[in-house]
Design a protein around this motif. Structure first.
Motif, PDB file in Angstrom:
ATOM      1  N   TYR A 294       0.812  -1.209   0.000  1.00  0.00           N
ATOM      2  CA  TYR A 294       0.000   0.000   0.000  1.00  0.00           C
ATOM      3  C   TYR A 294       0.849   1.264   0.000  1.00  0.00           C
ATOM      4  N   SER A 295       1.723   1.386   0.993  1.00  0.00           N
ATOM      5  CA  SER A 295       2.378   2.689   1.168  1.00  0.00           C
ATOM      6  C   SER A 295       3.860   2.572   1.494  1.00  0.00           C
ATOM      7  N   ILE A 296       4.547   1.565   0.963  1.00  0.00           N
ATOM      8  CA  ILE A 296       5.974   1.483   1.231  1.00  0.00           C
ATOM      9  C   ILE A 296       6.701   2.536   0.389  1.00  0.00           C
ATOM     10  N   SER A 297       7.876   2.924   0.850  1.00  0.00           N
ATOM     11  CA  SER A 297       8.629   3.964   0.167  1.00  0.00           C
ATOM     12  C   SER A 297       9.227   3.452  -1.134  1.00  0.00           C
ATOM     13  N   ARG A 298       9.595   4.381  -2.006  1.00  0.00           N
ATOM     14  CA  ARG A 298      10.241   4.013  -3.260  1.00  0.00           C
ATOM     15  C   ARG A 298      11.576   3.325  -3.005  1.00  0.00           C
ATOM     16  N   LEU A 299      12.300   3.769  -1.958  1.00  0.00           N
ATOM     17  CA  LEU A 299      13.576   3.133  -1.637  1.00  0.00           C
ATOM     18  C   LEU A 299      13.374   1.675  -1.258  1.00  0.00           C
ATOM     19  N   SER A 300      12.327   1.402  -0.482  1.00  0.00           N
ATOM     20  CA  SER A 300      12.042   0.012  -0.090  1.00  0.00           C
ATOM     21  C   SER A 300      11.711  -0.837  -1.313  1.00  0.00           C
ATOM     22  N   GLU A 301      10.991  -0.238  -2.271  1.00  0.00           N
ATOM     23  CA  GLU A 301      10.684  -0.969  -3.498  1.00  0.00           C
ATOM     24  C   GLU A 301      11.952  -1.272  -4.291  1.00  0.00           C
ATOM     25  N   ILE A 302      12.883  -0.303  -4.313  1.00  0.00           N
ATOM     26  CA  ILE A 302      14.143  -0.505  -5.045  1.00  0.00           C
ATOM     27  C   ILE A 302      14.982  -1.593  -4.383  1.00  0.00           C
ATOM     28  N   LEU A 303      15.009  -1.585  -3.035  1.00  0.00           N
ATOM     29  CA  LEU A 303      15.813  -2.562  -2.305  1.00  0.00           C
ATOM     30  C   LEU A 303      15.177  -3.943  -2.272  1.00  0.00           C
ATOM     31  N   SER A 304      13.870  -4.003  -2.527  1.00  0.00           N
ATOM     32  CA  SER A 304      13.164  -5.278  -2.399  1.00  0.00           C
ATOM     33  C   SER A 304      13.657  -6.298  -3.429  1.00  0.00           C
ATOM     34  N   PRO A 305      14.009  -7.503  -2.967  1.00  0.00           N
ATOM     35  CA  PRO A 305      14.438  -8.551  -3.902  1.00  0.00           C
ATOM     36  C   PRO A 305      13.271  -9.289  -4.542  1.00  0.00           C
ATOM     37  N   ILE A 306      12.046  -8.911  -4.199  1.00  0.00           N
ATOM     38  CA  ILE A 306      10.868  -9.550  -4.794  1.00  0.00           C
ATOM     39  C   ILE A 306      10.032  -8.491  -5.502  1.00  0.00           C
ATOM     40  N   PRO A 307       9.225  -8.890  -6.487  1.00  0.00           N
ATOM     41  CA  PRO A 307       8.341  -7.919  -7.159  1.00  0.00           C
ATOM     42  C   PRO A 307       7.286  -7.391  -6.190  1.00  0.00           C
ATOM     43  N   THR A 308       6.935  -6.130  -6.319  1.00  0.00           N
ATOM     44  CA  THR A 308       5.885  -5.535  -5.494  1.00  0.00           C
ATOM     45  C   THR A 308       4.780  -4.994  -6.389  1.00  0.00           C
ATOM     46  N   VAL A 309       3.564  -5.121  -5.919  1.00  0.00           N
ATOM     47  CA  VAL A 309       2.395  -4.646  -6.655  1.00  0.00           C
ATOM     48  C   VAL A 309       1.732  -3.576  -5.808  1.00  0.00           C
ATOM     49  N   ARG A 310       1.864  -2.331  -6.208  1.00  0.00           N
ATOM     50  CA  ARG A 310       1.345  -1.215  -5.410  1.00  0.00           C
ATOM     51  C   ARG A 310      -0.169  -1.078  -5.605  1.00  0.00           C
ATOM     52  N   GLU A 336      -4.007  -6.892   7.152  1.00  0.00           N
ATOM     53  CA  GLU A 336      -4.117  -5.892   8.217  1.00  0.00           C
ATOM     54  C   GLU A 336      -3.889  -4.488   7.666  1.00  0.00           C
ATOM     55  N   GLY A 337      -3.108  -4.392   6.593  1.00  0.00           N
ATOM     56  CA  GLY A 337      -2.893  -3.095   5.951  1.00  0.00           C
ATOM     57  C   GLY A 337      -1.804  -2.253   6.577  1.00  0.00           C
ATOM     58  N   THR A 338      -1.331  -2.625   7.745  1.00  0.00           N
ATOM     59  CA  THR A 338      -0.239  -1.938   8.417  1.00  0.00           C
ATOM     60  C   THR A 338       0.336  -2.866   9.471  1.00  0.00           C
ATOM     61  N   THR A 339       1.519  -2.557   9.939  1.00  0.00           N
ATOM     62  CA  THR A 339       2.172  -3.424  10.919  1.00  0.00           C
ATOM     63  C   THR A 339       1.665  -3.138  12.335  1.00  0.00           C
ATOM     64  N   CYS A 340       1.779  -4.146  13.178  1.00  0.00           N
ATOM     65  CA  CYS A 340       1.460  -4.002  14.602  1.00  0.00           C
ATOM     66  C   CYS A 340       2.528  -4.747  15.387  1.00  0.00           C
ATOM     67  N   ARG A 341       3.169  -4.083  16.325  1.00  0.00           N
ATOM     68  CA  ARG A 341       4.299  -4.678  17.045  1.00  0.00           C
ATOM     69  C   ARG A 341       3.886  -5.568  18.207  1.00  0.00           C
ATOM     70  N   GLU A 342       2.773  -5.249  18.811  1.00  0.00           N
ATOM     71  CA  GLU A 342       2.349  -5.960  20.004  1.00  0.00           C
ATOM     72  C   GLU A 342       1.606  -7.251  19.623  1.00  0.00           C
ATOM     73  N   PRO A 343       1.363  -8.147  20.595  1.00  0.00           N
ATOM     74  CA  PRO A 343       0.710  -9.431  20.275  1.00  0.00           C
ATOM     75  C   PRO A 343      -0.794  -9.289  20.030  1.00  0.00           C
ATOM     76  N   PHE A 344      -1.123  -8.483  19.040  1.00  0.00           N
ATOM     77  CA  PHE A 344      -2.512  -8.265  18.639  1.00  0.00           C
ATOM     78  C   PHE A 344      -2.567  -8.312  17.113  1.00  0.00           C
ATOM     79  N   LEU A 345      -3.705  -8.717  16.578  1.00  0.00           N
ATOM     80  CA  LEU A 345      -3.931  -8.657  15.141  1.00  0.00           C
ATOM     81  C   LEU A 345      -5.013  -7.619  14.866  1.00  0.00           C
TER      82      LEU A 345
END
Length: 476
Positions: A294-310, A336-345
């Motif tokens: 959804y909203s990863i940065s362009r740098l993350s897309e460049i560094l990604s070793p896998i194809p991404t579909v925005r 989920e659409g975004t990350t969550c650090r704690e033990p919740f979904l």
């Protein structure tokens, strides 16, 4: 009305030394230079404390941590970072005593702006009495406080009780004793911290801070090596390279075979812990699996070793994109659409359930030692770099069985029922709790626009960020 006044430091939270919390403010609101300077002054602060000048040591900590920092940055750290660390250090016995009284007041030596959100919204305190930071007309902290004398604070506490006295005072000289046993253990659960931000995993005590500072140069070099090797090597070699450079991937369950010719691919539905989830999944499967984002940065897309579909967050357009990708082969989605650090979904978007009945749930989890791999503040492009800066990042990947046809929309179930079912079985696998919160809820809480932030569980700024700011300033 029965009432209680409790000290925060050393009573409600176990650690009586507020140094690590000022280190958090220094690191997250300002950057590495201030973080290192405050650590350098730690021996002076300790000496002042030993000779009975703890108030002078506290003022020195406050000045170094916040002088010149915008009020909005301090509020942001107090809202998004500090509550997690205060909660981790909470003394549950003291909390039970404190929460058993109908009127609850917290007294603190820390500036009120740093603790008010935590004690009011997670510990259910009615009032907070502490020092007030001074700000200039530009909204920058001067580093000084007012209302810091013991007599002033005591008078302010007394004023809350019409110059009377509270029923109980809790501090280090008067440790809490649980007298009233007539309370509901379930009702006295502190409101959990579900959403939080910041780069640091551990509370930066003096020793931990020194270790972080010493590790950062090594971590940056290690991250460069790990990312470079991951971009060059074939996928079958990545697990071996990971072990060589300190990483570890734990795989449970049986992954499905690659799609055969003429068949549509499998949709891997993953929990979303970090930006690295789809990359780790591809490494485990030893083949490139495209991931929807959804909203990863362009740098993350460049560094990604896998194809991404925005994706676009337009339901019709996104559905067509996902169908097209599935017709080509396997695909990864984190509903989920975004990350969550704690033990919740967070609540799962139901879109994935409408598009295929070949659904394989995958429970993803991770452990890191120093730096969180995702942040809502700062520059998101640095997220993968921070992940690989950790000494021994560990990922756990658990493949569940493909959903039977009777559990999919093909049998007449609604997409929401399927999404909720997948959320529940993934939560059960990880030992997490399901919530109804969404991506919007997360950013509303972290941005401070959540109204009442009593986030109940349903039944069911950093080193490199600072470097970027400095570089941009010089360019200008």
């Amino acid at each position: 009305m029965e009432s209680v006044v409790s000290e925060l430091e050393g009573t409600l939270v176990k650690d009586s030394d507020a140094f690590s919390y000022f280190m958090l403010v220094a690191f997250e609101a300002s950057g590495l230079v201030r973080f290192a300077l405050l650590l350098l002054l730690w021996p002076v602060i300790r000496f002042l404390d030993m000779v009975g000048l703890s108030d002078a040591g506290l003022k020195l900590m406050i000045f170094v941590a916040v002088a010149g920092v915008p009020k909005s940055e301090i509020e942001s750290v107090a809202r998004a970072v500090l509550p997690k660390f205060y909660m981790d250090d909470l003394d549950m016995d003291a909390w039970r005593v404190f929460s058993s009284y109908p009127k609850r007041v917290v007294r603190t030596k820390t500036p009120k702006i740093m603790v008010e959100r935590f004690v009011k919204e997670h510990l259910r305190a009615d009032e907070v009495v502490g020092t007030e930071l001074s700000f200039n007309r530009f909204g920058l902290a001067t580093g000084f406080v007012h209302g810091d004398s013991s007599n002033t604070i005591s008078q302010r506490v007394a004023n809350l009780f019409d110059n009377g006295a509270p029923t109980l005072v809790m501090d280090q000289l008067h440790p809490p004793i649980l007298i009233n046993q007539n309370y509901d253990h379930q009702m006295l659960r502190p409101i959990p911290v579900i959403f939080h931000d910041g780069r640091l995993v551990k509370r930066p005590t003096a020793s931990t801070s020194l270790l972080i500072l010493l590790w950062i140069p090594v971590g940056i070099l290690l991250a460069i090596i790990r990312i470079s090797m991951g971009s060059i090597l074939p996928f079958w070699a990545i697990p071996h390279m990971s072990k060589l450079f300190g990483g570890k991937v734990i795989v449970k369950g049986k992954p499905p075979l690659p799609p055969s010719a003429g068949n549509s691919g499998v949709l891997f539905v993953c929990t979303h812990r970090t930006l690295m989830d789809p990359v780790v999944l591809s490494a485990v499967l030893r083949r490139q699996i495209p991931a929807v984002t959804y909203s990863i940065s362009r740098l993350s897309e460049i560094l990604s070793p896998i194809p991404t579909v925005r994706l676009t967050r337009s339901r019709h357009v996104d559905a067509e994109k996902i169908k097209r990708e599935l017709s080509k082969g396997d695909l990864v989605v984190c509903p989920e659409g975004t990350t969550c650090r704690e033990p919740f979904l967070l609540r799962f978007s139901a879109l994935f359930a409408e598009l295929t009945d070949r659904i394989v749930p995958v429970a993803m989890n991770y452990r890191v030692g120093f730096f969180h791999a995702t942040t809502a503040r700062g520059w998101k492009g640095l997220d993968p770099i921070f992940f690989f800066m950790n000494p021994r990042p560990v990922y756990e990947v658990t493949f569940l069985n493909q959903l039977p046809v009777e559990a999919t929309c093909s049998s007449g179930k609604s997409p929401h029922d399927v999404a909720n079912y997948v959320q529940r079985i993934l939560a059960a696998t990880l030992g997490f709790e399901c919530t109804n919160f969404t991506r919007k809820d997360k950013y509303r809480v972290l941005a401070g626009n959540d109204g009442t932030v009593t986030v109940t569980v349903s039944p069911t700024y950093s080193l490199l960020d600072h470097m970027v700011k400095v570089i941009r300033t010089f360019i200008k």
